[in-house]
Design a protein around this motif. Structure first.
Motif, PDB file in Angstrom:
ATOM      1  N   GLY B  79      32.779   0.557  21.210  1.00 43.66           N
ATOM      2  CA  GLY B  79      31.647  -0.099  21.866  1.00 43.66           C
ATOM      3  C   GLY B  79      30.441   0.807  22.045  1.00 43.66           C
ATOM      4  O   GLY B  79      29.326   0.342  22.299  1.00 43.66           O
ATOM      5  N   VAL B  80      30.665   2.123  21.962  1.00 41.29           N
ATOM      6  CA  VAL B  80      29.582   3.096  22.186  1.00 41.29           C
ATOM      7  C   VAL B  80      28.915   3.418  20.850  1.00 41.29           C
ATOM      8  O   VAL B  80      29.527   4.043  19.986  1.00 41.29           O
ATOM      9  CB  VAL B  80      30.132   4.388  22.822  1.00 41.29           C
ATOM     10  N   ARG B  81      27.678   2.985  20.679  1.00 41.79           N
ATOM     11  CA  ARG B  81      26.987   3.294  19.424  1.00 41.79           C
ATOM     12  C   ARG B  81      26.195   4.578  19.580  1.00 41.79           C
ATOM     13  O   ARG B  81      25.264   4.650  20.410  1.00 41.79           O
ATOM     14  CB  ARG B  81      26.074   2.127  19.039  1.00 41.79           C
ATOM     15  N   PRO B  82      26.530   5.603  18.778  1.00 40.56           N
ATOM     16  CA  PRO B  82      25.992   6.951  18.988  1.00 40.56           C
ATOM     17  C   PRO B  82      24.469   7.025  18.912  1.00 40.56           C
ATOM     18  O   PRO B  82      23.865   7.902  19.532  1.00 40.56           O
ATOM     19  CB  PRO B  82      26.606   7.768  17.844  1.00 40.56           C
ATOM     20  N   ASP B  83      23.854   6.114  18.175  1.00 35.35           N
ATOM     21  CA  ASP B  83      22.405   6.215  18.005  1.00 35.35           C
ATOM     22  C   ASP B  83      21.618   5.507  19.097  1.00 35.35           C
ATOM     23  O   ASP B  83      20.394   5.611  19.147  1.00 35.35           O
ATOM     24  CB  ASP B  83      21.994   5.648  16.628  1.00 35.35           C
ATOM     25  N   ASP B  84      22.311   4.794  19.965  1.00 34.22           N
ATOM     26  CA  ASP B  84      21.621   4.105  21.064  1.00 34.22           C
ATOM     27  C   ASP B  84      21.126   5.111  22.100  1.00 34.22           C
ATOM     28  O   ASP B  84      21.668   6.213  22.208  1.00 34.22           O
ATOM     29  CB  ASP B  84      22.600   3.142  21.754  1.00 34.22           C
ATOM     30  N   PRO B  85      20.117   4.736  22.886  1.00 38.27           N
ATOM     31  CA  PRO B  85      19.759   5.576  24.042  1.00 38.27           C
ATOM     32  C   PRO B  85      20.901   5.585  25.065  1.00 38.27           C
ATOM     33  O   PRO B  85      21.786   4.727  25.024  1.00 38.27           O
ATOM     34  CB  PRO B  85      18.507   4.907  24.609  1.00 38.27           C
ATOM     35  N   GLN B 139      31.426  13.290  28.457  1.00 43.80           N
ATOM     36  CA  GLN B 139      30.565  13.653  27.338  1.00 43.80           C
ATOM     37  C   GLN B 139      29.332  12.748  27.295  1.00 43.80           C
ATOM     38  O   GLN B 139      28.210  13.204  27.075  1.00 43.80           O
ATOM     39  CB  GLN B 139      31.369  13.522  26.044  1.00 43.80           C
ATOM     40  N   LEU B 140      29.567  11.473  27.558  1.00 42.20           N
ATOM     41  CA  LEU B 140      28.473  10.507  27.547  1.00 42.20           C
ATOM     42  C   LEU B 140      27.403  10.871  28.591  1.00 42.20           C
ATOM     43  O   LEU B 140      26.204  10.846  28.310  1.00 42.20           O
ATOM     44  CB  LEU B 140      29.070   9.128  27.835  1.00 42.20           C
ATOM     45  N   ILE B 141      27.863  11.228  29.782  1.00 41.21           N
ATOM     46  CA  ILE B 141      26.922  11.582  30.849  1.00 41.21           C
ATOM     47  C   ILE B 141      26.227  12.911  30.540  1.00 41.21           C
ATOM     48  O   ILE B 141      25.020  13.065  30.746  1.00 41.21           O
ATOM     49  CB  ILE B 141      27.636  11.642  32.221  1.00 41.21           C
ATOM     50  N   ALA B 142      26.987  13.868  30.009  1.00 35.38           N
ATOM     51  CA  ALA B 142      26.410  15.189  29.698  1.00 35.38           C
ATOM     52  C   ALA B 142      25.325  15.064  28.631  1.00 35.38           C
ATOM     53  O   ALA B 142      24.251  15.673  28.735  1.00 35.38           O
ATOM     54  CB  ALA B 142      27.513  16.141  29.228  1.00 35.38           C
ATOM     55  N   VAL B 143      25.593  14.266  27.607  1.00 34.75           N
ATOM     56  CA  VAL B 143      24.598  14.076  26.548  1.00 34.75           C
ATOM     57  C   VAL B 143      23.356  13.377  27.112  1.00 34.75           C
ATOM     58  O   VAL B 143      22.217  13.763  26.816  1.00 34.75           O
ATOM     59  CB  VAL B 143      25.197  13.263  25.362  1.00 34.75           C
ATOM     60  N   ALA B 144      23.600  12.384  27.957  1.00 35.25           N
ATOM     61  CA  ALA B 144      22.473  11.661  28.570  1.00 35.25           C
ATOM     62  C   ALA B 144      21.605  12.616  29.389  1.00 35.25           C
ATOM     63  O   ALA B 144      20.373  12.574  29.334  1.00 35.25           O
ATOM     64  CB  ALA B 144      22.992  10.525  29.443  1.00 35.25           C
ATOM     65  N   ALA B 145      22.260  13.496  30.149  1.00 34.26           N
ATOM     66  CA  ALA B 145      21.515  14.453  30.976  1.00 34.26           C
ATOM     67  C   ALA B 145      20.724  15.414  30.097  1.00 34.26           C
ATOM     68  O   ALA B 145      19.586  15.779  30.399  1.00 34.26           O
ATOM     69  CB  ALA B 145      22.483  15.212  31.884  1.00 34.26           C
ATOM     70  N   GLY B 214      15.774  -0.100  30.493  1.00 31.24           N
ATOM     71  CA  GLY B 214      16.399   0.857  31.401  1.00 31.24           C
ATOM     72  C   GLY B 214      16.326   0.336  32.819  1.00 31.24           C
ATOM     73  O   GLY B 214      16.440  -0.863  33.048  1.00 31.24           O
ATOM     74  N   SER B 215      16.078   1.218  33.773  1.00 33.55           N
ATOM     75  CA  SER B 215      16.090   0.775  35.166  1.00 33.55           C
ATOM     76  C   SER B 215      14.675   0.482  35.651  1.00 33.55           C
ATOM     77  O   SER B 215      14.342   0.707  36.800  1.00 33.55           O
ATOM     78  CB  SER B 215      16.766   1.825  36.039  1.00 33.55           C
TER      79      SER B 215
END
Lengths: 226, 226
Positions: B79-85, B139-145, B214-215
């Motif tokens: 479900g997680v698409r790597p190229d998405d924001p 990992q998802l949160i770390a990359v986002a940060a 986003g928010s």
């Protein structure tokens, strides 16, 4: 603990000592592995006295779950000051929750792990405690939404879902904090407050929650050093 | 299910049918109450054949936990698409998680309830699955940060804590959604996305997360109708 062997001690005090020993043993060894011998030893009493006062291992375990649940719920209720604004009420509740679970790791292990993993009637006791916490959080969120005068306000089911999410997050984080060396109660509470109030989106934009200014662009976001 | 009795069926297919029946039985009855007779019946095979293929009730249960864990992790990863924001990656993962747990309520009950409540080696299997999900979210949160170029960026331990909080929230909400009539996977995912991304503070101010912006102060916040 040999000193508690005096025969003059009132029954209520002795029972509490037995339960202290039982919570410690159940929390650290698990329900199955905990022995009544060890609990009696730790309480400084004879095993027959434990049976006389608390009847059976099952009844003793049930009494421990009830006592620890009551203590946790009271701690959280005590941390929420009704006159505070919504975010500070939540912060107060979270601080109280993580302080209590950090100070009573065996009690938390009994509630969060042992009570839920050894069938009935224990699981029902743990579920009743959780239900009460979810109701408390639901009310907290509903009141906050009402105060914010949102129109349309958050639907009841959305509030219920948010409360489940917040309680699940707190349970998970408390277990993690107790298992991770060096994570303080304040740090765990701050992490959850930032997550729950500012959201990951807010954190990514540098809008951590701060006790002073809600989720504003705060110069002093809440952290372990607050 | 009488049709599956044909002797020509390959072993792998039969094993999967036995495990389908086992997941359903374990998920609905619980590990203790589930009987091998019922599982064999439901799979349309003889009980000796279940034992021949899967050895014992313990081994069958372990095989079920592993299969269901693998399926859940693959669903979330898919479900997680790597190229998405960052926010859309999280949204994709949450949608996949809640869709999978809603479509496989028995598998989710096996993982979330049964596997954790019947001692070892089952609890260790469930813990390994959870660890993998937490690592994925971390990992998802770390990359986002990192993408948000925050300075100072979120410390590793804060990221780890946020991941624990998010996974705990998702577990709790999935159990609630499956137990609450009429709550759809999309609705549960939306509730958690709003909670996790916009935070309660954002929701109180009307800043729900939206897939488009986003928010931001979005006119079309994410909801069950998105």
């Amino acid at each position: 603990m040999g000193a508690v062997k005096s025969k003059r001690m009132p029954r209520a005090v002795r029972e509490q000592q037995m339960m202290d020993a039982a919570v410690r043993t159940f929390g650290q060894r698990g329900y199955q592995a905990a022995s009544m011998d060890e609990i009696a030893d730790l309480a400084g009493v004879s095993k027959p006295l434990v049976y006389l006062y608390l009847n059976s291992k099952e009844d003793l375990f049930t009494a421990c779950i009830r006592r620890e649940a009551r203590a946790l719920i009271e701690a959280v209720r005590g941390g929420v000051r009704p006159d505070d604004p919504a975010d500070r009420r939540l912060w107060g509740g979270l601080r109280a929750f993580f302080t209590h679970t950090a100070q009573n790791p065996d009690g938390w292990a009994v509630l969060h792990r042992q009570a839920r993993t050894h069938g009935e009637p224990f699981a029902a006791e743990a579920a009743a405690m959780r239900k009460e916490i979810v109701a408390l959080v639901t009310q907290l969120i509903a009141v906050a939404a009402r105060e914010a005068h949102r129109d349309p306000s958050l639907p009841d089911r959305e509030v219920a879902g948010l409360a489940e999410a917040l309680v699940g997050a707190a349970e998970s984080l408390a277990a993690w904090a107790n298992a991770t060396p060096g994570v303080s109660a304040k740090e765990a509470a701050a992490t959850l407050m930032n997550f729950a109030w500012a959201g990951l989106g807010g954190l990514m934009e540098g809008r951590a929650w701060s006790p002073a200014g809600g989720s504003a662009q705060a110069p002093a976001p809440v952290s372990a050093s607050v």
